[in-house]
Design a protein around this motif. Structure first.
Motif, mmCIF file in Angstrom:
data_model
loop_
_atom_site.group_PDB
_atom_site.id
_atom_site.type_symbol
_atom_site.label_atom_id
_atom_site.label_comp_id
_atom_site.label_asym_id
_atom_site.label_seq_id
_atom_site.Cartn_x
_atom_site.Cartn_y
_atom_site.Cartn_z
ATOM 1 N N ALA A 119 0.840 -1.205 0.000
ATOM 2 C CA ALA A 119 0.000 0.000 0.000
ATOM 3 C C ALA A 119 0.868 1.245 0.000
ATOM 4 O O ALA A 119 0.583 2.222 -0.707
ATOM 5 C CB ALA A 119 -0.932 -0.005 1.200
ATOM 6 N N HIS A 120 1.952 1.212 0.785
ATOM 7 C CA HIS A 120 2.862 2.363 0.810
ATOM 8 C C HIS A 120 3.533 2.571 -0.539
ATOM 9 O O HIS A 120 3.913 3.687 -0.885
ATOM 10 C CB HIS A 120 3.927 2.162 1.891
ATOM 11 C CG HIS A 120 3.395 2.227 3.283
ATOM 12 N ND1 HIS A 120 2.441 3.144 3.673
ATOM 13 C CD2 HIS A 120 3.674 1.475 4.386
ATOM 14 C CE1 HIS A 120 2.160 2.957 4.957
ATOM 15 N NE2 HIS A 120 2.889 1.958 5.407
ATOM 16 N N GLU A 121 3.685 1.479 -1.287
ATOM 17 C CA GLU A 121 4.330 1.591 -2.591
ATOM 18 C C GLU A 121 3.363 1.996 -3.695
ATOM 19 O O GLU A 121 3.746 2.047 -4.861
ATOM 20 C CB GLU A 121 5.020 0.266 -2.950
ATOM 21 C CG GLU A 121 6.236 -0.039 -2.088
ATOM 22 C CD GLU A 121 7.196 -0.978 -2.778
ATOM 23 O OE1 GLU A 121 6.762 -1.753 -3.643
ATOM 24 O OE2 GLU A 121 8.400 -0.908 -2.478
ATOM 25 N N GLY A 122 2.110 2.234 -3.338
ATOM 26 C CA GLY A 122 1.200 2.784 -4.338
ATOM 27 C C GLY A 122 -0.047 1.985 -4.611
ATOM 28 O O GLY A 122 -0.867 2.395 -5.441
ATOM 29 N N THR A 123 -0.233 0.844 -3.958
ATOM 30 C CA THR A 123 -1.455 0.064 -4.153
ATOM 31 C C THR A 123 -2.342 0.240 -2.929
ATOM 32 O O THR A 123 -2.131 -0.425 -1.912
ATOM 33 C CB THR A 123 -1.131 -1.427 -4.347
ATOM 34 O OG1 THR A 123 -0.135 -1.561 -5.356
ATOM 35 C CG2 THR A 123 -2.383 -2.183 -4.759
ATOM 36 N N PRO A 124 -3.316 1.140 -2.989
ATOM 37 C CA PRO A 124 -4.091 1.468 -1.784
ATOM 38 C C PRO A 124 -4.912 0.284 -1.280
ATOM 39 O O PRO A 124 -5.208 -0.661 -2.019
ATOM 40 C CB PRO A 124 -4.993 2.621 -2.259
ATOM 41 C CG PRO A 124 -5.061 2.471 -3.742
ATOM 42 C CD PRO A 124 -3.760 1.903 -4.165
ATOM 43 N N LEU A 125 -5.270 0.374 -0.010
ATOM 44 C CA LEU A 125 -6.066 -0.674 0.628
ATOM 45 C C LEU A 125 -7.549 -0.431 0.386
ATOM 46 O O LEU A 125 -8.046 0.687 0.582
ATOM 47 C CB LEU A 125 -5.805 -0.694 2.133
ATOM 48 C CG LEU A 125 -4.382 -1.012 2.595
ATOM 49 C CD1 LEU A 125 -4.266 -0.765 4.096
ATOM 50 C CD2 LEU A 125 -4.014 -2.442 2.262
ATOM 51 N N ALA A 126 -8.251 -1.481 -0.029
ATOM 52 C CA ALA A 126 -9.708 -1.409 -0.099
ATOM 53 C C ALA A 126 -10.256 -1.363 1.324
ATOM 54 O O ALA A 126 -9.605 -1.851 2.250
ATOM 55 C CB ALA A 126 -10.257 -2.619 -0.846
ATOM 56 N N PRO A 127 -11.446 -0.784 1.541
ATOM 57 C CA PRO A 127 -11.989 -0.678 2.913
ATOM 58 C C PRO A 127 -12.055 -2.014 3.641
ATOM 59 O O PRO A 127 -11.750 -2.091 4.830
ATOM 60 C CB PRO A 127 -13.386 -0.099 2.678
ATOM 61 C CG PRO A 127 -13.256 0.675 1.404
ATOM 62 C CD PRO A 127 -12.304 -0.113 0.553
ATOM 63 N N ASN A 128 -12.431 -3.087 2.921
ATOM 64 C CA ASN A 128 -12.529 -4.380 3.615
ATOM 65 C C ASN A 128 -11.161 -4.913 4.018
ATOM 66 O O ASN A 128 -11.004 -5.543 5.067
ATOM 67 C CB ASN A 128 -13.258 -5.393 2.730
ATOM 68 C CG ASN A 128 -12.481 -5.733 1.466
ATOM 69 O OD1 ASN A 128 -11.894 -4.841 0.841
ATOM 70 N ND2 ASN A 128 -12.496 -6.994 1.075
ATOM 71 N N ILE A 129 -10.130 -4.616 3.213
ATOM 72 C CA ILE A 129 -8.772 -5.055 3.559
ATOM 73 C C ILE A 129 -8.229 -4.232 4.720
ATOM 74 O O ILE A 129 -7.587 -4.759 5.635
ATOM 75 C CB ILE A 129 -7.847 -4.958 2.348
ATOM 76 C CG1 ILE A 129 -8.323 -5.893 1.232
ATOM 77 C CG2 ILE A 129 -6.417 -5.288 2.739
ATOM 78 C CD1 ILE A 129 -8.290 -7.361 1.598
ATOM 79 N N ALA A 130 -8.488 -2.932 4.699
ATOM 80 C CA ALA A 130 -8.043 -2.082 5.801
ATOM 81 C C ALA A 130 -8.652 -2.547 7.119
ATOM 82 O O ALA A 130 -7.977 -2.605 8.152
ATOM 83 C CB ALA A 130 -8.407 -0.630 5.522
#
Length: 891
Positions: free
Chosen positions: A255-266
């Motif tokens: 996620a830090h490298e540019g692939t954001p977290l979907a709400p369910n994954i977060a």
């Protein structure tokens, strides 16, 4: 193995230090006597014989442990029965024990003979014979190297040096592979293996002690193929915790490298719920993003290492600040993972040699079957156990019970109370203690004073070490005023909270950002509270300045440590008591009551409560107690005050009897001037001057190694020197700097410039050479530039000022006649200022030449001779110095 006969063991428990290469090498030398290392503690077995309720125990050797802790429990019992009989004189049992141990020892010898570890300037296995500095291997790495050499149970590790961090990526990859291969040899396991998998902990650490800053990645190397193997080794529950922890790290870093977290994954990463479902979902996510992360164990470890470099780059300014402006790089400690999630018999924790709140008894903070980072980051609230004798924890914490005697040895070694980060792993019927780190403890004022005197009385601490353990803020904490009990009726209760300092109370205004809180302190606010949802490492720099900390989340243990060290009152985990932020400048409790920025609050750690409003205070109860004022005290308070008073009196007597040559270092000297001798200026001056005579070179070295932010306290000590010693110090310091090419930042961070601006008499300047004066003038110019930058960026941003100066070496400083007045006595001296100007170094600031040229102008350039108010200061100086009053046109 033959039958043992009628004398048989029915049950036993093994307590031991965690094995490493050092201990296996010692086993290979058996039966040669083991080296007497301070950290060595032989394992012990407690057992019962058939038909007896009486517990017996015997010490055992490292070579005995694999046999005793065999998967076949019956085999372990039979071998222990043989050991017991052999030690009771049974020759046949002794012969059998020796036969078995010969086989085991031969295996150890083969293991040691086959070790072929990589070691170079970048890859450093933990039993290296070479010496390193913190700048090369980090503060943590150097500490672990020392502990390993002393025989303490540090799990096998290999360090990638700070220099490796600066290597090209392909070289860094090779170094990382060498470190992993070293661990594979030391552990007998292999990264990514589906037979004997090696699981790693990657710990990044800086040259200076900055707890909690750099990342730690646990459970590295678990791939989709390795996970089922771990289920067979550790059990499904423990293996699932390990794998989920690794998957969580990988997904967060992606996620830090540019692939954001979907709400369910977060949400899943925050609260995983069912681990099986969480693992399946995360595996699917990560495979879609980069399948190699779950297929190639080394690729995964390399990815984690690359991410650490990204973290360092993203936080370079913060790291620069916390490292006091030094250009530093992290070292990597690659270590075999200790599994603390095997079940309730395994656990990580923090062990204190003395309770950090009281200074008496020992204390452990731990939670069963979790990872150590959960405690250190405050994710899980640790459970506290206090104990005076180790027998009190024998049943609950067998591994700690085994290690606890080493605490006194470590206290003597560190000349301080100590705090140990540890992991306890239970494998079958063996309880193993692993030491992960040791640091000097951060204590409350009461604990610091009581523990320092107890250690002195127990001969663990020499007399000259005592002053260094009791800091000025410790006494401030002890002597702080308390809230008038009747004043609580005038305050509005707001919330409960968890306080880390006992019996502290204060009223303060609330601010919600570091900048606002520090600005309030700068503007003269007497009480300032900094409130935030959570605290990051960058906020640590403010803790020594503000008076109260509010953390709505459970605080990281490093925040707790820092608050204790500075004596800063802190209330933690306010969210658990119903407090929440409703906007950036407002918090609200369960009843809807609000506290806004700038509002007054009162906190009482005794009551563990937060109130709205400003309280009335009464003088500190301890002061009253010492003065004999009648007080209503509970038996517990009476005991605390009596203990504290005895320690206080003994401390004063001890420090009062110290001779100058018994003050161990310059830091302790400064502290004694500021605190222990603050009411005895004549004695303080005598101490400083005598210390200079005993340690003249050390005095100069201390000044030249000073850091920014210490100018005032250093000047306080310098001002106590006699004129002759000031001249001696400045002459030696200037000479050393000229020989070594030191100046400005590298010469004690402008300290000599700060010293040069004092109201030095003419004789001071007359005793210095032209080149020395030229050097000091240039140092003063650079000091002035530093002060100008500090005014621009803010008084509290000292490291930022350092960075500006480093980036703007040619920064100009407009000079005015008032600057020349600073050196009017130099002008009145017998020195030829033209010759001084000629002695300036070619690389000196141009303003230095300008200032010396200014000092050669007529006195009318500095004073208006038409007005008495302007020239009277000059007249007074001439009278004091026995000089004729100059005419306006004189130069």
């Amino acid at each position: 193995m033959p039958d043992c006969g009628p004398l048989e063991v029915s049950d036993f428990v093994l307590r031991a230090n965690y094995p490493n290469v050092y201990s296996r090498m010692a086993d290979a030398r058996w039966p040669a006597p083991a080296e007497e290392l301070p950290g060595y503690r032989p394992a012990r077995v407690e057992y019962r014989l058939n038909g007896s309720d009486q517990a017996e125990q015997i010490p055992v050797r490292g070579v005995d442990i694999p046999i005793l802790n065999n998967r076949d429990r019956k085999l372990g019992k039979r071998y222990l029965s043989l050991l017991v009989r052999s030690r009771q004189g049974d020759s046949s049992a002794l012969a059998e024990v020796n036969r078995i141990l010969k086989i085991q020892q031969e295996a150890n010898r083969r293991f040691c003979d086959q070790l072929d570890l990589a070691e170079n300037d970048h890859v450093i296995p933990h039993f290296t014979s070479r010496d390193f500095s913190c700048e090369e291997v980090s503060h943590k790495g150097l500490n672990l190297l020392k502990l390993s050499r002393q025989g303490y149970p540090v799990p096998d590790f290999c360090i990638l040096s700070t220099g490796s961090f600066q290597c090209p990526p392909e070289d860094r990859r090779d170094h990382l592979r060498q470190a992993v291969q070293n661990l594979e040899q030391m552990s007998g396991r292999q990264l990514g293996s589906i037979a004997q998998p090696l699981i790693l902990a990657l710990r990044y650490a800086m040259p200076s002690y900055i707890p909690g800053l750099m990342p730690t990645y646990l459970n590295a190397g678990i791939t989709a193929a390795v996970f089922p193997v771990l289920c067979g080794i550790y059990g499904v529950q423990a293996a699932s915790k390990m794998y989920y922890n690794n998957l969580k790290n990988l997904r967060m870093l992606l996620a830090h490298e540019g692939t954001p977290l979907a709400p369910n994954i977060a949400a899943l990463l925050d609260k995983p719920g069912d681990l099986t479902e969480a693992i399946e979902l995360l595996e699917k996510e990560i495979t879609a993003l980069d399948a190699s992360l779950l297929e190639d164990a080394f690729y995964q470890v390399e990815f984690l290492d690359r991410c650490s470099a990204g973290f360092f780059t993203a936080n370079r300014d913060l790291i620069f600040t916390l490292s006091h402006g030094r250009a530093v790089r992290p070292a990597l400690i690659v270590q075999q993972m200790i599994c603390t999630v095997r079940g309730d018999e395994s656990y990580p924790g923090v062990l204190y040699s003395r309770n950090p709140n009281t200074g008496r008894k020992m204390m452990v903070e731990t939670v069963r079957s979790i990872f150590g980072e959960d405690i250190m980051t405050g994710t899980v609230q640790a459970r506290v156990t206090e104990f005076a004798q180790r027998d009190e924890i024998k049943e609950r914490f067998p591994a700690l019970f085994h290690f606890v005697p080493s605490l006194r040895v470590l206290e003597k070694e560190f000349a301080s109370t100590v705090t140990a980060e540890f992991a306890s792993e239970t494998v079958r019927h063996g309880h193993f203690f692993a030491l992960l780190q040791i640091n000097e403890s951060e204590l409350t004022g009461r604990a610091a004073l009581v523990s320092a005197m107890d250690m002195f009385n127990e001969t663990l601490l020499p007399k000259q070490k005592v002053p260094g353990l009791v800091k000025p803020f410790h006494f401030r904490q002890i002597m702080s005023d308390t809230i008038d009990e009747d004043a609580f009726d005038e305050l509005d209760f707001f919330a409960d909270g968890y306080s880390i300092l006992p019996r502290s109370a204060i009223s303060a205004r609330v601010y919600f950002t570091v900048e606002e809180a520090l600005a309030a302190k700068k503007n003269g606010e007497t009480g300032v509270c900094l409130c935030q949802q959570r605290f990051s490492p960058s906020d640590m720099v403010a803790i020594g300045t503000v008076d109260v900390i509010f953390s709505l989340d459970p605080a990281a243990i490093h925040l707790v440590t820092t608050c204790r060290g500075h004596g800063t009152l802190a209330f933690l985990d306010l969210s658990s008591y119903g407090v929440r932020m409703v906007d950036p400048t407002t918090m609200v409790n369960t009843n809807g009551q609000e506290i806004r920025q700038g509002d007054w609050i009162t906190v009482s750690s005794k009551r563990k409560k937060v109130y709205r409003g400003k309280a009335r205070f009464t003088p500190a109860r301890f002061n009253k107690y010492r003065q004999g004022v009648p007080l209503e005290l509970t038996p517990r308070e009476e005991e605390v005050f009596r203990t504290l008073e005895a320690a206080f009196d003994q401390y004063q007597e001890l420090t009062g009897s110290l001779k100058a040559d018994q003050v161990e270092n310059y830091v302790d000297l400064v502290k004694m001037v500021q605190m222990d001798l603050r009411t005895e200026p004549e004695k303080a001056a005598e101490m400083v001057n005598q210390w200079h005579d005993f340690f003249a070179e050390g005095f100069v070295s201390a000044v030249l190694s000073s850091d920014l932010g210490s100018h005032n306290k250093q000047a306080e000590v310098f001002d106590l020197l006699t004129l002759e010693r000031k001249v001696c110090l400045m002459r030696e310091a200037a000479g050393r700097c000229l020989r070594m090419g030191l100046s400005g930042m590298t010469a004690g961070c402008y300290m000599l410039g700060r010293f040069s601006q004092g109201d030095h008499p003419i004789v001071f300047w007359n005793q210095l050479g032209d080149r020395e004066i030229a050097f000091l003038i240039n140092e003063w110019i650079q000091y002035r530039k530093y002060r100008e930058v500090l005014r621009e960026v803010g008084e509290h941003r000292i490291a930022r000022a350092r960075k500006v100066l480093l980036e703007e070496p040619e920064r100009s400083l407009p000079l005015k006649p008032v600057d020349g007045k600073t050196f009017i006595r130099l002008k009145l001296s017998e020195k030829d200022l033209a010759r001084v100007a000629d002695a300036l170094d070619p690389g000196a600031s141009p303003e230095s030449s300008e200032l010396l040229a200014m000092l050669q102008k007529p006195y009318s350039h500095f004073y208006d001779f038409h007005y008495p108010w302007s020239v009277n200061p000059l007249r007074k100086i001439c009278q004091d110095e026995g000089r004729d009053f100059p005419a306006p046109e004189e130069t």
